[in-house]
Structures are given as C-alpha cells and as structure tokens.
Motif scaffolding. Structure first.
Motif, PDB file in Angstrom:
ATOM      1  N   GLU A 139       0.749  -1.250  -0.034  1.00 62.18           N
ATOM      2  CA  GLU A 139      -0.101  -0.062   0.041  1.00 62.18           C
ATOM      3  C   GLU A 139       0.779   1.028   0.025  1.00 62.18           C
ATOM      4  OE1 GLU A 139      -3.323   2.303   2.689  1.00 62.18           O
ATOM      5  OE2 GLU A 139      -2.820   0.136   2.940  1.00 62.18           O
TER       6      GLU A 139
ATOM      7  N   ARG B 253     -11.644  15.627  -2.399  1.00 59.96           N
ATOM      8  CA  ARG B 253     -12.152  14.725  -1.888  1.00 59.96           C
ATOM      9  C   ARG B 253     -11.148  13.776  -0.798  1.00 59.96           C
ATOM     10  NH1 ARG B 253     -14.746   9.766  -3.386  1.00 59.96           N
ATOM     11  NH2 ARG B 253     -14.871  10.306  -5.501  1.00 59.96           N
ATOM     12  N   PHE B 254     -10.074  13.499  -1.412  1.00 60.04           N
ATOM     13  CA  PHE B 254      -9.103  12.708  -0.804  1.00 60.04           C
ATOM     14  C   PHE B 254      -8.020  13.628  -0.212  1.00 60.04           C
ATOM     15  CE2 PHE B 254     -11.417   9.741  -3.592  1.00 60.04           C
ATOM     16  CZ  PHE B 254     -11.398   8.614  -2.719  1.00 60.04           C
TER      17      PHE B 254
ATOM     18  N   GLN C 205      -4.561   0.944  -6.979  1.00 57.61           N
ATOM     19  CA  GLN C 205      -3.654   1.776  -6.655  1.00 57.61           C
ATOM     20  C   GLN C 205      -2.153   1.521  -6.990  1.00 57.61           C
ATOM     21  OE1 GLN C 205      -1.683   1.839  -2.663  1.00 57.61           O
ATOM     22  NE2 GLN C 205      -2.163   4.104  -2.368  1.00 57.61           N
TER      23      GLN C 205
ATOM     24  N   LYS D 247      -6.605   3.784  -4.947  1.00 57.01           N
ATOM     25  CA  LYS D 247      -6.631   2.636  -3.793  1.00 57.01           C
ATOM     26  C   LYS D 247      -8.195   1.932  -3.275  1.00 57.01           C
ATOM     27  CE  LYS D 247      -6.074   3.849   0.568  1.00 57.01           C
ATOM     28  NZ  LYS D 247      -5.192   3.822   1.811  1.00 57.01           N
ATOM     29  N   GLU D 248      -9.215   2.991  -3.320  1.00 57.29           N
ATOM     30  CA  GLU D 248     -10.475   2.768  -3.100  1.00 57.29           C
ATOM     31  C   GLU D 248     -11.158   1.861  -4.200  1.00 57.29           C
ATOM     32  OE1 GLU D 248     -13.870   5.877  -3.630  1.00 57.29           O
ATOM     33  OE2 GLU D 248     -13.794   6.046  -1.533  1.00 57.29           O
ATOM     34  N   GLN D 249     -10.500   1.982  -5.407  1.00 53.04           N
ATOM     35  CA  GLN D 249     -11.115   1.359  -6.646  1.00 53.04           C
ATOM     36  C   GLN D 249     -10.155  -0.072  -6.782  1.00 53.04           C
ATOM     37  OE1 GLN D 249     -13.811   2.576  -8.243  1.00 53.04           O
ATOM     38  NE2 GLN D 249     -13.917   4.170  -6.716  1.00 53.04           N
TER      39      GLN D 249
ATOM     40  N   ALA E 223      -6.986  12.341   3.304  1.00 54.39           N
ATOM     41  CA  ALA E 223      -6.398  11.185   3.571  1.00 54.39           C
ATOM     42  C   ALA E 223      -5.033  11.262   3.154  1.00 54.39           C
ATOM     43  CB  ALA E 223      -6.858  10.060   2.385  1.00 54.39           C
TER      44      ALA E 223
ATOM     45  N   HIS F  82      -5.104   7.764  -3.733  1.00 57.20           N
ATOM     46  CA  HIS F  82      -5.786   7.226  -2.793  1.00 57.20           C
ATOM     47  C   HIS F  82      -7.328   7.013  -3.309  1.00 57.20           C
ATOM     48  CE1 HIS F  82      -4.339   8.036   1.038  1.00 57.20           C
ATOM     49  NE2 HIS F  82      -3.461   8.903   0.693  1.00 57.20           N
ATOM     50  N   PHE F  83      -7.698   7.863  -4.276  1.00 61.76           N
ATOM     51  CA  PHE F  83      -8.909   7.441  -5.449  1.00 61.76           C
ATOM     52  C   PHE F  83      -8.762   6.010  -5.755  1.00 61.76           C
ATOM     53  CE2 PHE F  83     -10.748   7.238  -9.298  1.00 61.76           C
ATOM     54  CZ  PHE F  83     -12.018   7.141  -9.362  1.00 61.76           C
TER      55      PHE F  83
END
Length: 223
Positions: free
Chosen positions: A44, A167-168, A121, A116-118, A171, A113-114
C-alpha cells in the motif's frame, strides 16, 4: 502461514529514488516469494510531499528547480542527475530529466487514494512514476491526471470529480501525519509488517532478507 506480509510505502511521485526503490523492492519481494510456501506481500502506498510549496506549473527545468531549491550550482546538479539516471538505468528505468515537468504532487497523491478505493493503486503508482520520469507527462494538473487514471482502467469522470472536489486531501494529510509520527523525513520509506522500517532504495537482497526475517519470526510464533 500464507497470509501476505503487509508493506506500507511512503513515497512521492516526484522522488527519483522512490521509483528506483520501487523496482528494487519488486525484485526483492520477487526473490522472497520465489522461495515458496505461500510467501507473498501486500503493498500500500502512502503520501509524502518532498516539496509541497512547488507550483503546479513550475517555469524551468529540473536543474533550475533543484539549483534553486537546494542552493547548488547548476553544474553540480547536472552531475547529480546524471548519476541518478545511471542508477535508474541499472534497474531498467530510462529517466528523461531534460523533459521532466516539475510540479506540485498533492493531486497525484489524492488520485492514488482514489485508485486505492477502486483497487487500482499499484497500477496507478507505476503509471504516474513512468509518466513523470520517463515520458515527460504533467502529473500536477487534474485533467492530465484524469487521463492517466483512465489509462489504468479507472473511470475518468469519477477521477476528475474526486480531484476537483479535493475529496481525498484529508487522506493525504493523514498519511503525512502518520509519517511525522513515525519520524519519516525522507522517502522512499518502507514499513514492513508494521514493525520494521527500511529507509531508501536498498538493494533487492536487503528487502528479501528483511521479508524472510519477518516470515521466519511468524513461523516461530505459530510453531
């Protein structure tokens, strides 16, 4: 015994040693995984900005930026970059500092970070590094970043919305706060299994040895 070892990597897209370190870590984790018995790693990426005060559209070359940022003569900076490019070449990376577009990387971190959500990453991290150091692409503007997101299979419109809304960003700041808590002041920095820290672009064998040590310690605990 087959649970992968978690690797948390603090890095910056604009850090030449981070891309080199990525290749060396990949080689080292490959050596580790090659020993069998279900060995594996889960990676990560975390945000770290080397130069957060950099403008999105920096006017000048990488030599200009580093000479101004570090207060070094241009000739000395050119020698430094030549050395780094040589090391990059040794791990299969063709750095092009002449065409590199220095920029602010906070939006690139938000995009990671976006991604990673999907679940994308790792693919995006590789794409951003290559775009920046090899292809001379701009990784600071949201339109350009959305294009790169689409290239790894992310929805361009969703990526653009995430970047435009910031938005991220929380994070990104959380990652940076954690880095400060850990005392990380340079990247790349690898936190292995939440217990061991490895700083810098170490040799593949070094990474393999640390991973093997963690694996052996796990085996001893469960034996």
């Amino acid at each position: 015994m087959s649970e992968p070892i978690k690797i948390d990597i603090w890095s910056d897209i604009a850090c030449p040693w981070c891309y080199i370190g990525k290749r060396k870590f990949e080689a080292g984790s490959g050596l580790f995984a090659g020993a069998g018995d279900g060995r594996g790693v889960e990676v990560e990426y975390h945000s770290f900005e080397l130069s957060p005060d950099t403008p999105v559209d920096f006017e000048g070359s990488e030599v200009d930026f580093l000479a101004g940022h570090k207060g070094l003569p241009a000739g000395q900076v050119e020698q430094m970059l030549e050395r780094v490019a040589g090391i990059a070449s040794s791990v299969g990376l063709d750095y092009d500092f002449d065409n590199l577009k220095h920029t602010n990387t906070v939006k690139a971190h938000e995009l990671l970070h976006f991604a990673k959500e999907q679940g994308k990453q790792l693919e995006l991290a590789e794409r951003l590094f290559r775009a920046y150091f090899v292809e001379g692409r701009h990784v600071g503007r949201i339109e350009d970043l959305a294009d790169l997101a689409a290239e790894v299979g992310l929805d361009r419109a969703q990526a653009l919305e995430a970047l435009a809304s910031s938005r991220f960003e929380p994070a990104v700041r959380a990652d940076q706060a954690t880095a400060a808590e850990y005392g990380i002041n340079g990247v790349p920095f690898f936190v292995i299994d939440g217990r061991y820290g490895v700083s810098g672009a170490q040799d593949a064998q070094t990474f393999a040895q640390v991973l093997e040590q963690v694996w052996s310690e796990r085996a001893a605990v469960t034996a």
